[in-house]
Design a protein around this motif. Structure first.
Motif, PDB file in Angstrom:
ATOM      1  N   ASP A   1     -10.114 -22.955  42.212  1.00 14.45           N
ATOM      2  CA  ASP A   1      -9.061 -23.957  42.374  1.00 14.45           C
ATOM      3  C   ASP A   1      -9.194 -25.023  41.293  1.00 14.45           C
ATOM      4  OD1 ASP A   1     -10.416 -26.577  43.724  1.00 14.45           O
ATOM      5  OD2 ASP A   1     -11.339 -24.789  44.577  1.00 14.45           O
ATOM      6  N   ILE A   2      -8.033 -25.526  40.858  1.00 21.57           N
ATOM      7  CA  ILE A   2      -7.981 -26.557  39.824  1.00 21.57           C
ATOM      8  C   ILE A   2      -7.155 -27.720  40.351  1.00 21.57           C
ATOM      9  CG2 ILE A   2      -7.359 -27.098  37.441  1.00 21.57           C
ATOM     10  CD1 ILE A   2      -7.423 -24.084  36.853  1.00 21.57           C
ATOM     11  N   ASP A   3      -7.777 -28.876  40.456  1.00 19.67           N
ATOM     12  CA  ASP A   3      -7.131 -30.082  40.956  1.00 19.67           C
ATOM     13  C   ASP A   3      -6.687 -30.924  39.763  1.00 19.67           C
ATOM     14  OD1 ASP A   3      -6.526 -32.606  41.966  1.00 19.67           O
ATOM     15  OD2 ASP A   3      -8.210 -32.663  43.369  1.00 19.67           O
ATOM     16  N   LEU A   4      -5.363 -31.045  39.582  1.00 19.14           N
ATOM     17  CA  LEU A   4      -4.807 -31.900  38.536  1.00 19.14           C
ATOM     18  C   LEU A   4      -4.249 -33.187  39.135  1.00 19.14           C
ATOM     19  CD1 LEU A   4      -2.937 -29.267  36.299  1.00 19.14           C
ATOM     20  CD2 LEU A   4      -5.300 -30.066  36.135  1.00 19.14           C
ATOM     21  N   PHE A   5      -4.656 -33.503  40.327  1.00 21.37           N
ATOM     22  CA  PHE A   5      -4.295 -34.654  41.134  1.00 21.37           C
ATOM     23  C   PHE A   5      -2.887 -34.537  41.716  1.00 21.37           C
ATOM     24  CE2 PHE A   5      -3.072 -38.950  42.389  1.00 21.37           C
ATOM     25  CZ  PHE A   5      -4.170 -39.277  43.167  1.00 21.37           C
ATOM     26  N   TYR A   6      -1.872 -34.494  40.900  1.00 27.83           N
ATOM     27  CA  TYR A   6      -0.516 -34.424  41.450  1.00 27.83           C
ATOM     28  C   TYR A   6      -0.127 -33.006  41.838  1.00 27.83           C
ATOM     29  CZ  TYR A   6       0.057 -39.289  40.151  1.00 27.83           C
ATOM     30  OH  TYR A   6      -0.098 -40.650  40.058  1.00 27.83           O
ATOM     31  N   ILE A   7      -0.802 -32.030  41.293  1.00 29.06           N
ATOM     32  CA  ILE A   7      -0.625 -30.644  41.727  1.00 29.06           C
ATOM     33  C   ILE A   7      -1.998 -29.987  41.817  1.00 29.06           C
ATOM     34  CG2 ILE A   7       1.696 -30.393  40.735  1.00 29.06           C
ATOM     35  CD1 ILE A   7       0.421 -28.747  38.466  1.00 29.06           C
ATOM     36  N   GLY A   8      -2.074 -28.928  42.613  1.00 28.20           N
ATOM     37  CA  GLY A   8      -3.299 -28.153  42.715  1.00 28.20           C
ATOM     38  C   GLY A   8      -2.988 -26.687  42.506  1.00 28.20           C
ATOM     39  N   ILE A   9      -3.844 -25.979  41.798  1.00 29.16           N
ATOM     40  CA  ILE A   9      -3.633 -24.567  41.448  1.00 29.16           C
ATOM     41  C   ILE A   9      -4.735 -23.736  42.087  1.00 29.16           C
ATOM     42  CG2 ILE A   9      -3.455 -22.906  39.541  1.00 29.16           C
ATOM     43  CD1 ILE A   9      -2.802 -25.423  37.742  1.00 29.16           C
ATOM     44  N   VAL A  10      -4.366 -22.619  42.721  1.00 27.88           N
ATOM     45  CA  VAL A  10      -5.381 -21.724  43.280  1.00 27.88           C
ATOM     46  C   VAL A  10      -5.221 -20.329  42.696  1.00 27.88           C
ATOM     47  CG1 VAL A  10      -5.714 -23.004  45.424  1.00 27.88           C
ATOM     48  CG2 VAL A  10      -4.005 -21.196  45.339  1.00 27.88           C
ATOM     49  N   SER A  11      -6.360 -19.686  42.467  1.00 27.18           N
ATOM     50  CA  SER A  11      -6.424 -18.341  41.911  1.00 27.18           C
ATOM     51  C   SER A  11      -7.217 -17.452  42.853  1.00 27.18           C
ATOM     52  CB  SER A  11      -7.081 -18.375  40.525  1.00 27.18           C
ATOM     53  OG  SER A  11      -7.348 -17.070  40.054  1.00 27.18           O
ATOM     54  N   PHE A  12      -6.957 -16.161  42.767  1.00 25.07           N
ATOM     55  CA  PHE A  12      -7.591 -15.196  43.665  1.00 25.07           C
ATOM     56  C   PHE A  12      -8.344 -14.118  42.891  1.00 25.07           C
ATOM     57  CE2 PHE A  12      -3.726 -16.994  45.374  1.00 25.07           C
ATOM     58  CZ  PHE A  12      -4.107 -17.431  46.625  1.00 25.07           C
ATOM     59  N   ARG A  13      -8.686 -14.408  41.644  1.00 21.57           N
ATOM     60  CA  ARG A  13      -9.300 -13.409  40.772  1.00 21.57           C
ATOM     61  C   ARG A  13     -10.666 -12.960  41.293  1.00 21.57           C
ATOM     62  NH1 ARG A  13      -7.419 -13.860  34.649  1.00 21.57           N
ATOM     63  NH2 ARG A  13      -5.263 -14.478  35.019  1.00 21.57           N
ATOM     64  N   LYS A  14     -10.824 -11.662  41.412  1.00 18.52           N
ATOM     65  CA  LYS A  14     -12.056 -11.103  41.981  1.00 18.52           C
ATOM     66  C   LYS A  14     -13.238 -11.200  41.015  1.00 18.52           C
ATOM     67  CE  LYS A  14     -10.245  -9.570  45.876  1.00 18.52           C
ATOM     68  NZ  LYS A  14      -8.869 -10.057  45.727  1.00 18.52           N
ATOM     69  N   GLU A  15     -12.954 -11.442  39.723  1.00 15.34           N
ATOM     70  CA  GLU A  15     -14.064 -11.509  38.774  1.00 15.34           C
ATOM     71  C   GLU A  15     -14.956 -12.733  38.977  1.00 15.34           C
ATOM     72  OE1 GLU A  15     -10.259 -12.332  36.239  1.00 15.34           O
ATOM     73  OE2 GLU A  15     -10.821 -11.171  38.009  1.00 15.34           O
ATOM     74  N   PHE A  16     -14.464 -13.717  39.750  1.00 15.21           N
ATOM     75  CA  PHE A  16     -15.317 -14.849  40.096  1.00 15.21           C
ATOM     76  C   PHE A  16     -16.278 -14.406  41.191  1.00 15.21           C
ATOM     77  CE2 PHE A  16     -11.306 -17.165  38.864  1.00 15.21           C
ATOM     78  CZ  PHE A  16     -11.804 -17.644  37.664  1.00 15.21           C
ATOM     79  N   ARG A  17     -17.552 -14.392  40.890  1.00 14.04           N
ATOM     80  CA  ARG A  17     -18.540 -13.950  41.868  1.00 14.04           C
ATOM     81  C   ARG A  17     -18.783 -15.011  42.944  1.00 14.04           C
ATOM     82  NH1 ARG A  17     -20.859  -9.326  40.112  1.00 14.04           N
ATOM     83  NH2 ARG A  17     -20.631  -8.821  37.895  1.00 14.04           N
ATOM     84  N   GLU A  18     -18.563 -16.263  42.582  1.00 13.69           N
ATOM     85  CA  GLU A  18     -18.704 -17.362  43.530  1.00 13.69           C
ATOM     86  C   GLU A  18     -17.475 -18.256  43.421  1.00 13.69           C
ATOM     87  OE1 GLU A  18     -22.252 -19.444  42.548  1.00 13.69           O
ATOM     88  OE2 GLU A  18     -23.596 -17.812  43.159  1.00 13.69           O
ATOM     89  N   LYS A  19     -17.170 -18.955  44.498  1.00 13.82           N
ATOM     90  CA  LYS A  19     -16.058 -19.893  44.463  1.00 13.82           C
ATOM     91  C   LYS A  19     -16.272 -20.938  43.375  1.00 13.82           C
ATOM     92  CE  LYS A  19     -14.017 -20.145  49.096  1.00 13.82           C
ATOM     93  NZ  LYS A  19     -12.616 -20.118  48.666  1.00 13.82           N
ATOM     94  N   GLN A  20     -15.192 -21.264  42.684  1.00 14.68           N
ATOM     95  CA  GLN A  20     -15.274 -22.286  41.650  1.00 14.68           C
ATOM     96  C   GLN A  20     -14.168 -23.306  41.895  1.00 14.68           C
ATOM     97  OE1 GLN A  20     -15.042 -20.455  37.791  1.00 14.68           O
ATOM     98  NE2 GLN A  20     -16.807 -19.127  38.122  1.00 14.68           N
ATOM     99  N   GLY A  21     -14.524 -24.584  41.874  1.00 13.60           N
ATOM    100  CA  GLY A  21     -13.554 -25.660  42.057  1.00 13.60           C
ATOM    101  C   GLY A  21     -13.683 -26.681  40.955  1.00 13.60           C
ATOM    102  N   PHE A  22     -12.559 -27.082  40.370  1.00 11.04           N
ATOM    103  CA  PHE A  22     -12.577 -27.991  39.228  1.00 11.04           C
ATOM    104  C   PHE A  22     -11.524 -29.084  39.398  1.00 11.04           C
ATOM    105  CE2 PHE A  22     -13.868 -23.790  37.852  1.00 11.04           C
ATOM    106  CZ  PHE A  22     -15.031 -24.032  37.118  1.00 11.04           C
ATOM    107  N   SER A  23     -11.848 -30.261  38.938  1.00 14.18           N
ATOM    108  CA  SER A  23     -10.864 -31.336  38.750  1.00 14.18           C
ATOM    109  C   SER A  23     -10.763 -31.543  37.243  1.00 14.18           C
ATOM    110  CB  SER A  23     -11.310 -32.626  39.431  1.00 14.18           C
ATOM    111  OG  SER A  23     -11.298 -32.482  40.833  1.00 14.18           O
TER     112      SER A  23
END
Length: 266
Positions: free
Chosen positions: A241-263
């Protein structure tokens, strides 16, 4: 309850000081680094921008008045059902930088099956549709008077790949999803309350695939929206997930072995 300007400013300050820089320096996620450097920081002035922004400029001067049946959390600016078109363009339409970001996302990631929940006057819809005239864009709007104006704007811009679905999302979303078995990109901007936002997310889940991107509007607009965002990014299907404050983006890509969250600052 919508956050007061003071609380909202405090929230933004906290986000800003903790968010990653907008250059991608030190970013260890290849996906997010690519998003920052190739999508977020693509400063090309695409001709489509000028056409949509010319429409926005005209709407900001539009003296017309319409009656709006609001089916979501309402406007943070007024409780009246009588709205000036110029006021809707100023306060309800997403600012250009976010419409243009989503335009670039559609182009970069090759989204062909696009859903927008909340057309408003059609400015963001126009960006999504113009990004790829070969894409199929379904946009949903609950207020008939607003939907009618959006249709006029799509026609005026010559956009022929948009399907407008009018009515309460609770009634119309099941049929829309039946007609769109897989979704590449969705912008959820129609009901700024926790329970409906989380419910729409659950309804969209059976239609996602590895490369689907979901964008949620105003994730820090209120306590309810922050709670909805927190629960959505915690879902087992969400891998990034990517937090841009006014919007948030979520991805479902399986290549991520662990959850990743970013602002990220934007």
């Amino acid at each position: 309850m919508v956050y007061s300007p003071l609380v909202a400013a405090s929230k933004y300050f906290k986000y800003y000081i903790h968010a990653s820089n907008s250059k991608g320096h030190g970013m260890h996620s290849p996906f997010v680094f690519e998003f920052i450097t190739q999508v977020m920081n693509d400063f090309t002035r695409y001709p489509d921008y000028e056409r949509t922004e010319a429409l926005r400029k005209a709407l900001l001067k539009d003296p017309g008045v319409i009656t709006v049946e609001d089916m979501g959390a309402g406007s943070s600016k007024t409780r009246s059902r009588i709205r000036k078109v110029a006021s809707i363009a100023k306060n309800a339409a997403k600012p250009a930088k976010y419409g243009q970001l989503m335009y670039r996302m559609v182009r970069h990631y090759g989204a062909k099956r696009i859903l927008e929940m909340g057309s408003s006057l059609g400015l963001t819809t126009s960006y999504l549709a113009a990004a790829d005239p070969g894409a199929r864009v379904i946009t949903m709007e609950g207020a008939p008077s607003v939907a009618a104006l959006a249709r006029e704007h799509f026609s005026g811009l010559g956009l022929k790949n948009i399907e407008m679905v009018e009515g309460n999302f609770d009634d119309t979303l099941p049929a829309v999803l039946e007609s769109m078995p897989e979704i590449d990109f969705a912008f959820i901007d129609g009901n700024h309350r926790q329970e409906p936002t989380e419910r729409y997310f659950s309804q969209l889940l059976p239609h996602i695939h590895n490369d689907t991107l979901l964008v949620f509007d105003d994730i820090h607009w209120s306590g309810e929206m922050e709670a909805a965002w927190k629960n959505i990014v915690a879902h087992e299907a969400v891998t990034c997930d990517i937090d841009l404050f006014y919007i948030g983006i979520v991805s479902f890509r399986k290549e991520f072995r662990e959850k990743q969250g970013f602002s990220v600052r934007f």
